[in-house]
Scaffold this active site. Structure first.
Site, PDB file in Angstrom:
ATOM      1  N   GLU A  77      14.851  28.032  32.693  1.00  0.00           N
ATOM      2  CA  GLU A  77      14.328  26.717  33.078  1.00  0.00           C
ATOM      3  C   GLU A  77      14.474  26.539  34.591  1.00  0.00           C
ATOM      4  O   GLU A  77      13.556  26.070  35.273  1.00  0.00           O
ATOM      5  CB  GLU A  77      15.073  25.607  32.335  1.00  0.00           C
TER       6      GLU A  77
ATOM      7  N   HIS B 262      23.589  18.882  32.097  1.00  0.00           N
ATOM      8  CA  HIS B 262      22.301  19.350  31.581  1.00  0.00           C
ATOM      9  C   HIS B 262      22.455  20.540  30.628  1.00  0.00           C
ATOM     10  O   HIS B 262      21.833  20.594  29.571  1.00  0.00           O
ATOM     11  CB  HIS B 262      21.379  19.695  32.750  1.00  0.00           C
TER      12      HIS B 262
ATOM     13  N   GLU C  14      23.479  19.259  27.420  1.00  0.00           N
ATOM     14  CA  GLU C  14      22.366  18.677  26.647  1.00  0.00           C
ATOM     15  C   GLU C  14      21.741  19.755  25.745  1.00  0.00           C
ATOM     16  O   GLU C  14      21.432  19.510  24.587  1.00  0.00           O
ATOM     17  CB  GLU C  14      21.325  18.108  27.623  1.00  0.00           C
ATOM     18  N   HIS C  15      21.577  20.963  26.296  1.00  0.00           N
ATOM     19  CA  HIS C  15      21.015  22.046  25.488  1.00  0.00           C
ATOM     20  C   HIS C  15      21.931  22.401  24.313  1.00  0.00           C
ATOM     21  O   HIS C  15      21.462  22.675  23.214  1.00  0.00           O
ATOM     22  CB  HIS C  15      20.812  23.290  26.357  1.00  0.00           C
TER      23      HIS C  15
END
Lengths: 431, 413
Positions: free
Chosen positions: B126, B48, B51-52
């Site tokens: 997040e 994840h 992904e950023h």
């Protein structure tokens, strides 16, 4: 294989006009206006009934929402369970909504089952019984949901912000509290339904792929004799707004690792000639992923997962807001940076290069927002409730194409330069 | 029926084109066959975080977003336990801009310490926003390690701990890229108002020159069969208590998957569903109930959750759920109820296919599962299930030994 030069971007075209499915406007025997958005296939459609029955019309919190939510929970002929079993057997489902100005109900149906489904919809809309038992289940469950929501900093900040902007007694600013869930009674819903769910208050939008003649015939059969209510109250007079002084409100909470921030002010709504230009200004500031607020507070400082801004339009007024949740230790710095971005828009013209990007992005986004019949219907609803038509979007497109850095700066000075911003912070360090 | 054409490029990249002339747009979806299950247990949250980083610029293009926005495009991505999926939409004339951008970041990312530091902060915010700063936000951080003891599904895609994200180094990032991001480990779908030949040509032009990479073979430990009921009780500052029950079930391609999905719909999809009618409306034990599948590629979970009404005892709430589950395995579902949930699945599919991006994403996912043409045959698999099949499968999964329960209690003073 030949080698490609990756440093050179492929050529791209600017989008100049909006190609969308046309909508056809007609009406039922009792003058209910109908819009048809028909793509021809695939035999599935959404029938949406919109009423002037939003929060604006209620005398106290929850009345509009409860009335709308309870429509399918039992009619004079069928129980809630019978209604849901029937609908779901045909693979259909309902979407209900209550907004500030409008409220409505959407039926998603396969065309082959349209007739029995419209029969149910007509029963739901015109003959709801509002059974006591269903109301009490609804209220007590909503009350528990509310108790969870007021644990969220975002929810707290938003509530406070709305009541600051419009005032506690204004229908757009008024907020429900726990006690309201115990106070509501069935008679209020019956009366609200009688006054606000009738033919004189209704619009119908049909979107999808369907046979137009047959659909109109069925709509006339089930809704063409829906009555107008005589003597229902006309337009409500606008309550005065509170003096918009610059103010900051802190809402201290327990231990929260993030604080929610709202910064903004009262603003005109989408009928105002400056509204389309304001949309462009907003886009630059906080309207998209590459906006100045996102670049600064997320991509440069890492204060937040997300930040955005938006002009919010209601029929009797609107506001402008910046919204974010940031690490609790940086809320002051975050507000400072938000103010800096407002100032920058007032002090310096937006560079041509940046404006070009924003214009192209907005046109692409507009195209996206019209993709598919349901999306077209959503856009249509957002303007017909104001008495506008699709020409709103042509005006908007022209505004995006023509706007200059100078015009943006003037607009920024007149709206952001006056120092009348409200700031709300909800979180643990907010004392 | 969704028509498409499929070609495999020389470097192994599977490319699928679906033509839809009713939209002015095109969608590009790239699915990388890597997710949180491919992470090291001490370096979770990596897929994840990565992904950023994919938005921080690539070898030849300093900014991913700006050229796309200039061409009127918009993009996003998501990471699950199984995959990382990137997607964009733009006016169909500008499709090449999308392929240029996606191919360059598949070729090589611009690895920078600064970008890593910033995105670590963003991901930590997040984490806080979604998992720590919300009532019930930490449920999956608790439920996963309760249900899984060995399989990497025991951590959520966001990661087990914030420290795993904090400790990520640039070296880790580079390793992850070269081990997982490769043409032979991904699926490209282009859908919209395009021409097939031209589109395959553009895919070849931009992606064809990227070399095959040695993607290490996946070696994921199998979860041992659960043999006793597992319970975890936590107290939190929430206004009401909740119960989460997780049952192990088959993998996504298992033949009972559709039975489980139908069972979850019978329990909780729609107002007329059983839990809604019996536990929310009649017995008034819960303010909300839900039943759904995690839908993972490896054997996943069947989740039943409920928010208790004030004053309701936890054991009373739990036994009411068990009674509904036992009903499913002890008596036959009538044909009409089964027909109802099948019809609903079918119409939901019709409605979701009115959007070009959904079609692109679905095609990529089915190809990842084994064959994109499953997009047209799934409905038939649901249609074939009988009351017998459902009763049998309910009997297999809904038992105490196969259940992990999280009691999430309100600690209100």
């Amino acid at each position: 294989m030949h080698k490609v030069d990756r440093k050179i971007p492929p050529a791209y075209k600017q989008i100049e006009k909006l190609n969308t499915v046309e909508s056809r406007h007609t009406s039922l025997a009792n003058n209910i206006p109908v819009w048809l958005i028909n793509t021809g296939s695939p035999g599935a459609l959404r029938v949406e009934m919109v009423f002037d029955a939003g929060a604006w019309f209620q005398s106290r919190p929850l009345v509009a929402t409860a009335t709308n939510s309870l429509l399918p929970e039992g009619t004079h002929r069928h129980s809630s369970r019978e209604i849901s079993q029937k609908l779901e057997f045909y693979g259909a489902y309902l979407n209900q909504f209550t907004e500030k100005d409008s409220a409505g109900i959407m039926l998603y149906a396969l065309e082959k089952h349209l007739e029995p489904l419209l029969n149910i919809l007509s029963d739901i809309v015109s003959e709801p019984a509002f059974p006591e038992n269903e109301l009490s289940v609804f209220l007590s469950n909503k009350k528990e949901e509310f108790a969870v929501n007021i644990k969220k900093v975002k929810f707290l900040a938003h509530r406070k912000f709305s009541s600051l902007i419009f005032g506690d007694s204004h229908p757009y600013g008024q907020q429900a509290d726990l006690a309201d869930f115990d106070r509501l009674n069935r008679d209020e819903l019956v009366e609200f339904h009688r006054c606000h769910y009738h033919a004189g208050n209704c619009k119908i939008i049909v979107a999808g792929g369907f046979d137009e003649k047959r659909t109109l015939r069925l709509l006339n059969r089930f809704f063409g004799d829906l009555q107008r209510v005589r003597g229902s109250k006309g337009a409500k007079s606008k309550p005065p707004l509170p003096p918009a002084e610059k103010q900051r409100v802190m809402i201290p909470t327990g231990s929260n690792v993030q604080s929610a921030i709202r910064v903004g002010r009262i603003m005109f709504n989408k009928l105002h000639p400056d509204f389309p230009d304001m949309m462009v200004l907003n886009e630059v500031l906080g309207g998209y992923f590459g906006s100045r607020l996102m670049k600064n507070l997320r991509e440069d400082k890492g204060y937040t997962y997300s930040i955005g801004s938006a002009p919010v339009s209601h029929i009797n007024g609107g506001y402008f807001t910046v919204a974010t949740e940031v690490g609790s230790h940086v809320w002051e710095e975050a507000i400072k940076e938000i103010r800096k971005e407002f100032d920058l828009l007032c002090d310096e013209p937006v560079p041509e290069e940046e404006l070009l990007l924003v214009k192209n992005y907005m046109m692409g986004d507009l195209l996206r927002s019209f993709d598919g019949p349901f999306a077209v219907a959503d856009n249509l609803r957002s303007v017909i409730t104001y008495g506008e038509g699709m020409e709103f979007f042509s005006r908007f497109t022209r505004s995006v194409a023509d706007i200059t850095p100078r015009r943006l700066q003037e607009l920024a000075v007149s709206f952001f330069g006056t120092g009348k911003m409200c700031e709300v912070v909800a979180g643990s360090k907010a004392t | 029926m969704i028509n498409f054409e499929k070609k495999v490029l020389g470097n192994g990249l599977v490319t699928i084109v679906h033509i839809d002339k009713s939209t002015p747009l095109a969608a590009v979806n790239i699915l990388y066959k890597t997710g949180a299950r491919d992470e090291h247990p001490e370096k979770t949250g990596f897929a994840h975080l990565f992904e950023h980083l994919m938005f921080g610029g690539s070898a030849n293009i300093p900014s991913y977003d700006e050229p796309l926005q200039k061409a009127g495009g918009e993009n996003n991505a998501f990471t699950t336990n199984d995959i990382t999926n990137y997607y964009l939409t733009l006016p169909s004339e500008n499709i090449e801009t999308g392929l240029w951008l996606e191919s360059d970041r598949m070729l090589k990312l611009d690895f920078s310490q600064r970008s890593l530091d910033i995105q670590k902060n963003v991901v930590i915010e997040e984490y806080r926003q979604r998992y720590l700063n919300q009532p019930f936000g930490d449920v999956w951080l608790l439920l996963r390690p309760l249900a899984y003891k060995t399989h990497p599904y025991r951590w959520p895609a966001i990661g087990r701990y914030i420290s795993h994200i904090e400790n990520a180094t640039l070296e880790d990032v580079k390793d992850f890229f070269y081990n997982h991001y490769a043409p032979d480990n991904s699926i490209l779908v282009i859908a919209g108002n395009v021409e097939a030949d031209n589109t395959f040509g553009l895919a070849e032009k931009w992606f064809g020159g990227i070399d095959i990479r040695d993607v290490p073979e996946r070696n994921i430990p199998r979860e041992e069969r659960q043999n006793e009921k597992r319970c975890l009780t936590v107290e939190r500052d929430v206004p009401s208590s909740a119960i989460y029950m997780a049952f192990h079930m088959c993998e996504r391609m298992g033949k009972e998957f559709h039975c489980a999905d139908l069972l979850s719909d019978i329990l909780a999809n729609g107002r007329s569903s059983r839990l809604q009618q019996s536990l929310v409306k009649e017995k008034k034990l819960f303010s909300q109930v839900n039943a759904y599948l995690t839908g993972d590629v490896d054997p996943g979970l069947f989740i039943v959750k409920g928010m208790l009404k004030k004053g309701v005892k936890m054991d009373e709430a739990e036994s009411a759920i068990w009674q509904e589950l036992d009903n499913l395995s002890s008596s036959y579902i009538n044909e009409e109820e089964l027909e109802k949930v099948k019809n609903r699945i079918e119409s939901q599919e019709v409605f979701s296919r009115t959007n070009i991006l959904n079609k692109a994403t679905d095609l990529a996912y089915y190809e990842f599962l084994g064959d994109a043409s499953m997009i047209n045959s799934e409905i038939e698999k649901y249609r074939q299930k009988t009351p017998d099949d459902l009763k049998d499968y309910a009997g297999t999964i809904f038992n105490h030994k196969n259940c992990s329960v999280l009691y999430y209690l309100s600690s209100k003073k």
